[in-house]
Motif scaffolding. Structure first.
Motif, PDB file in Angstrom:
ATOM      1  N   SER A   1      11.818 -12.455   0.007  1.00  0.00           N
ATOM      2  CA  SER A   1      10.653 -11.835  -0.296  1.00  0.00           C
ATOM      3  C   SER A   1      10.204 -11.527  -1.353  1.00  0.00           C
TER       4      SER A   1
ATOM      5  N   THR B   1      -0.112 -14.354  -1.095  1.00  0.00           N
ATOM      6  CA  THR B   1      -0.180 -13.567   0.380  1.00  0.00           C
ATOM      7  C   THR B   1       1.377 -14.054   0.597  1.00  0.00           C
ATOM      8  N   LEU B   2       1.877 -13.140   0.989  1.00  0.00           N
ATOM      9  CA  LEU B   2       3.207 -13.161   1.816  1.00  0.00           C
ATOM     10  C   LEU B   2       3.288 -12.562   3.284  1.00  0.00           C
TER      11      LEU B   2
ATOM     12  N   LEU C   1       0.126  -8.586   1.830  1.00  0.00           N
ATOM     13  CA  LEU C   1       1.322  -8.211   2.466  1.00  0.00           C
ATOM     14  C   LEU C   1       0.900  -8.513   4.132  1.00  0.00           C
TER      15      LEU C   1
ATOM     16  N   ALA D   1       4.578  -5.595  -3.565  1.00  0.00           N
ATOM     17  CA  ALA D   1       3.492  -6.275  -3.168  1.00  0.00           C
ATOM     18  C   ALA D   1       2.178  -5.485  -3.719  1.00  0.00           C
TER      19      ALA D   1
END
Length: 348
Positions: A301, A312-313, A339, A332
């Motif tokens: 990540s 966007t994760l 996130l 983030a």
């Protein structure tokens, strides 16, 4: 021991054995939501336990789980009483009536002690046979004199938390004599800004930062055939012009192509061994869906967020250590990456 002998998930961790707030939550994601909500209302120091019961546990398994939880809860008294919040989202395949039958058996076993310890019980649940389950538990509550408050999908998933903690007046309980069906809801008032963004996207304007559109695409970390195929099926059903998954990353094999269905046809999706190569060859991708396990999700990540194109994760893994989660959130926020997770509900 029971968790390892059944196909269901039955987990229970004691955080504060003398805490006043106890939870019995169905589902790993929901358990996180309820724990966070309790903490958000300033009661984190009183949160006694964390865990879940899910995966369609039987009546007997639910009885043993609930009985164990209540036995721990009743070990100590508090002069102001305690709270038991039994919650969950909308179950997919868990028979709510069957699990609540086990819950009722546990209530019957400890009814006098529950009243003696002044335990307030609030329930919010939905899913298969939920109405029957709520009827049964309400009838048992009235018979045993427990004063349990029960709610279904007409009530927000975490609304029972402030009600249980006495921070707001309890909402009227639903009419359990009504036939099972979708709960009545008011139409959501869509803010003008959201309408404006939708209009821009309809007119072909560039995608607004952090807003998904029919043009948004993703890279999936992990060789997740079932999840990716589900995403593609959903894309096709929604009449997307192109798949939402552009590439996969799988470090344990060479670069190759994987075949998936796109409607009745077939498409090939490239698989790369590194995140660097995948992003370099697909610069238009803005979403990184990480299916790595909790053992490696931190490193993968953090690496994904190094690339400016990633806006966007989404992290699927459960059980990510709190320290690592905090670090992921920090990175983030610093990079302006939205996130989702850890412990999301899935790829679609």
């Amino acid at each position: 021991d029971m968790d390892g002998k059944t196909g269901a998930s039955l987990k229970l961790t004691i955080l504060n054995e003398r805490g006043r707030v106890w939870t019995m939550v169905a589902g790993g994601g929901a358990s996180v939501v309820y724990a966070d909500t309790v903490a958000d209302y300033g009661w984190g120091h009183e949160l006694a336990n964390y865990g879940e019961y899910s995966g369609a546990p039987s009546t007997e398994e639910t009885f043993v789980y609930a009985k164990t939880l209540l036995s721990l809860m009743l070990r100590s008294k508090h002069p102001e009483g305690k709270f038991l919040i039994i919650g969950g989202g909308i179950a997919n395949f868990t028979d709510v009536a069957a699990t609540f039958t086990g819950l009722i058996q546990a209530f019957e076993h400890y009814a006098e002690e529950i009243k003696e310890h002044n335990i307030k019980i609030f329930i919010r649940r939905a899913g298969p046979n939920y109405l029957e389950g709520l009827r049964k538990v309400k009838a048992a509550s009235e018979k045993l004199g427990l004063g349990v408050k029960v709610y279904g999908p007409e009530t927000h998933i975490t609304a029972v938390v402030p009600m249980a903690l006495g921070l707001m007046a309890p909402l009227p309980e639903p009419d359990l004599s009504a036939p099972c069906g979708p709960p009545p809801r008011k139409l959501i008032d869509v803010p003008a800004r959201v309408k404006a963004v939708a209009a821009q996207q309809k007119n072909g304007a560039a995608e607004a930062p952090g807003v998904f559109s029919p043009e948004t695409t993703s890279i999936v970390y992990g060789l997740q055939h079932r999840a990716v195929q589900g995403m593609l099926d959903f894309d096709h059903m929604c009449k997307r012009k192109k798949p939402s998954v552009e590439a996969l990353i799988f470090p344990f094999s060479g670069n190759h192509m994987e075949k998936f269905y796109w409607g009745t046809g077939e498409i090939l999706v490239p698989v790369y061994t590194t995140t660097l190569e995948a992003i370099a060859k697909h610069p238009g991708v803005s979403v990184f869906i990480n299916f790595a396990s909790f053992r490696s999700v931190f490193e993968t990540s953090i690496e994904a967020m190094k690339y400016p194109s990633m806006k966007t994760l989404a992290i699927i893994a459960e059980g990510v250590p709190e320290r690592q989660t905090r670090e992921i959130i920090k990175v983030a926020e610093a990079k302006g990456v939205k996130l989702i997770g850890p412990a999301t509900v899935g790829g679609i």
